[in-house]
Enzyme design. Sequence first.
Site, PDB file in Angstrom:
ATOM      1  N   THR A  90      51.549  26.146  69.986  1.00  9.07           N
ATOM      2  CA  THR A  90      51.430  25.940  71.368  1.00  9.07           C
ATOM      3  C   THR A  90      50.770  27.284  72.044  1.00  9.07           C
ATOM      4  OG1 THR A  90      53.537  24.631  71.519  1.00  9.07           O
ATOM      5  CG2 THR A  90      53.085  26.023  73.318  1.00  9.07           C
ATOM      6  N   THR A 166      55.454  26.953  66.457  1.00  8.13           N
ATOM      7  CA  THR A 166      57.100  27.522  66.429  1.00  8.13           C
ATOM      8  C   THR A 166      57.636  26.683  65.324  1.00  8.13           C
ATOM      9  OG1 THR A 166      57.452  26.449  68.277  1.00  8.13           O
ATOM     10  CG2 THR A 166      56.885  28.838  68.423  1.00  8.13           C
ATOM     11  N   ASP A 167      57.375  25.440  65.156  1.00  2.00           N
ATOM     12  CA  ASP A 167      58.192  24.554  64.545  1.00  2.00           C
ATOM     13  C   ASP A 167      58.413  25.073  62.774  1.00  2.00           C
ATOM     14  OD1 ASP A 167      58.053  22.845  66.684  1.00  2.00           O
ATOM     15  OD2 ASP A 167      57.625  21.036  65.707  1.00  2.00           O
ATOM     16  N   LYS A 255      64.031  29.016  63.945  1.00  5.03           N
ATOM     17  CA  LYS A 255      64.053  28.194  65.165  1.00  5.03           C
ATOM     18  C   LYS A 255      65.487  27.505  65.183  1.00  5.03           C
ATOM     19  CE  LYS A 255      61.067  25.444  68.068  1.00  5.03           C
ATOM     20  NZ  LYS A 255      59.952  24.621  68.106  1.00  5.03           N
TER      21      LYS A 255
HETATM   22  N1  GLU Z   1      55.205  21.404  67.434  1.00  2.00           N
HETATM   23  C1  GLU Z   1      54.343  22.230  67.373  1.00  2.00           C
HETATM   24  C2  GLU Z   1      54.185  23.624  66.530  1.00  2.00           C
HETATM   25  O1  GLU Z   1      54.667  23.763  65.855  1.00  2.00           O
HETATM   26  C3  GLU Z   1      54.456  23.019  68.932  1.00  2.00           C
HETATM   27  C4  GLU Z   1      55.472  23.907  69.011  1.00  2.00           C
HETATM   28  C5  GLU Z   1      55.040  25.281  69.359  1.00  2.00           C
HETATM   29  O2  GLU Z   1      54.166  25.800  68.664  1.00  2.00           O
HETATM   30  O3  GLU Z   1      55.913  25.940  69.877  1.00  2.00           O
HETATM   31  O4  GLU Z   1      53.061  23.765  66.273  1.00  2.00           O
END
Ligand code: GLU
Length: 450
Positions: A90, A166-167, A255
């Site tokens: 993201t 972040t995942d 997370k």
């Molecule tokens: N699901 C995606 C990832 O982990 C978007 C979540 C994010 O980056 O916050 O890349």
Amino acid sequence: MAEAPEVGSRVKLRLETLSGDTIVEGVILPPAVEQHVTVKLPNGYNLSHPIKQTHIVESVTTEASTPISQDQPPHNPNLPSIRIIHTGGTIASKVDYVTGAVTAQFEPSELIHHVPELQKIANIDAHKIGNMFSEDIRPIHWNQIIDATEKAFEQGCDGVVVTHGTDTLHISSSAVAYAWCGDGQKAPGRIAFVGSQRSSDRASSDAAQNLIAAVTWAAQGPTPNGNLSDCVVVAMHRTSDDGACSIHAATGVRKLHSSRRDAFRPVNTQPLATVTIDEGSINITLSEHYESNRKNLTEREAATTATRFKTDVSIRQFMSGPWLLPAEIDEAVESMVDALVLHGTGLGHVPIENPNEDAPQNLELRSSLQNAIDKNIPVLIVNQCIHGPVDMNVYSKGRIQKEMGILGHGITTSPEAAIVKLHYALSTNKNVEEIFTSNLFGEEVYQIRD
Ligand code: GLU
């Protein structure tokens, strides 16, 4: 307005909105979306508004406003050198305003240009591994990140920032921590992973401040000690407000919320430090426990190379609870897995007793697990509760599991960091039992009774 004001200029704008006109002031950024004006507001948020509904009230260029150039800024010999290793997520995404979907589409150079403050912190260059969402990341990508960190330090970088979805950010960052520090040494410089929960073109984006915190740590943080899980860190919002980001040990964070800006919370530990960002003033404050422990522990030697992970390791995971059946374990054993991981309930338990004599599958599960262990397949327990240790000494159930040879007693890292530790042991042909009774670089934060 026909055209957006010059990128880098400080302006006061009047925005036409459905609820009336509103005045904002800030620095013009490259537009995040076509036919929009993007402004960095003084509180760190970026705001994008349709160009047709935007009017200049005043140009207020002051000495403090730094023009943003799309070209690489000149090298400043007084600043440290930082490389951004870009994987996507993201933090590198925009909202597609036609479909409403968030898609990964920023190039690393665009990311740097969107956060003009970075140029005052370090000389920054970028290396792109991909624009992936992190649920698509596999061990092969951990190795690519490790290759890129090795190369950055070889080429004289003082620190490295890895931009990541972040995942699985806490998983990749743990992998890089084991790769550099699992063998008794430490990384040659600071490594900070960073992501964001909201894309940069949203008013509520946390991307800019998280990136500023990560680059500040990589550029100016303390020299990693190596014994305190401090070589590889994660920089993310401390609360849902702007103004402070936590610096977490990669193995002691997870997370824990799907959407909040402060989704990353420590697991069984506290952050190593806080980076505060207050309108141009950026400061690092070490936490008390990190500062005092650093003083008592001799720094490790820096390694020049890091370990790579095997990409063909087969680790099968099972959720302990009423649905876990022995046949699932038998099937895994027959398909020659390298290790089994059980996400235990409570302190780390699995249903292997039959107190009412009406659940024979529990005893079958016990024999299936014993069969796996007898075949030298490591069986590891991690903790479904996330917080608190795996402690197999408290209940008789845990003691039986320990006697059977189930590993994991004493784990205090995030469950995913423990699974990375298992993968690290299997990749390096180390004795898995020995690895799980060792605190390799301070990732196990407290010792429990044996
Ligand atoms: N699901 C995606 C990832 O982990 C978007 C979540 C994010 O980056 O916050 O890349």
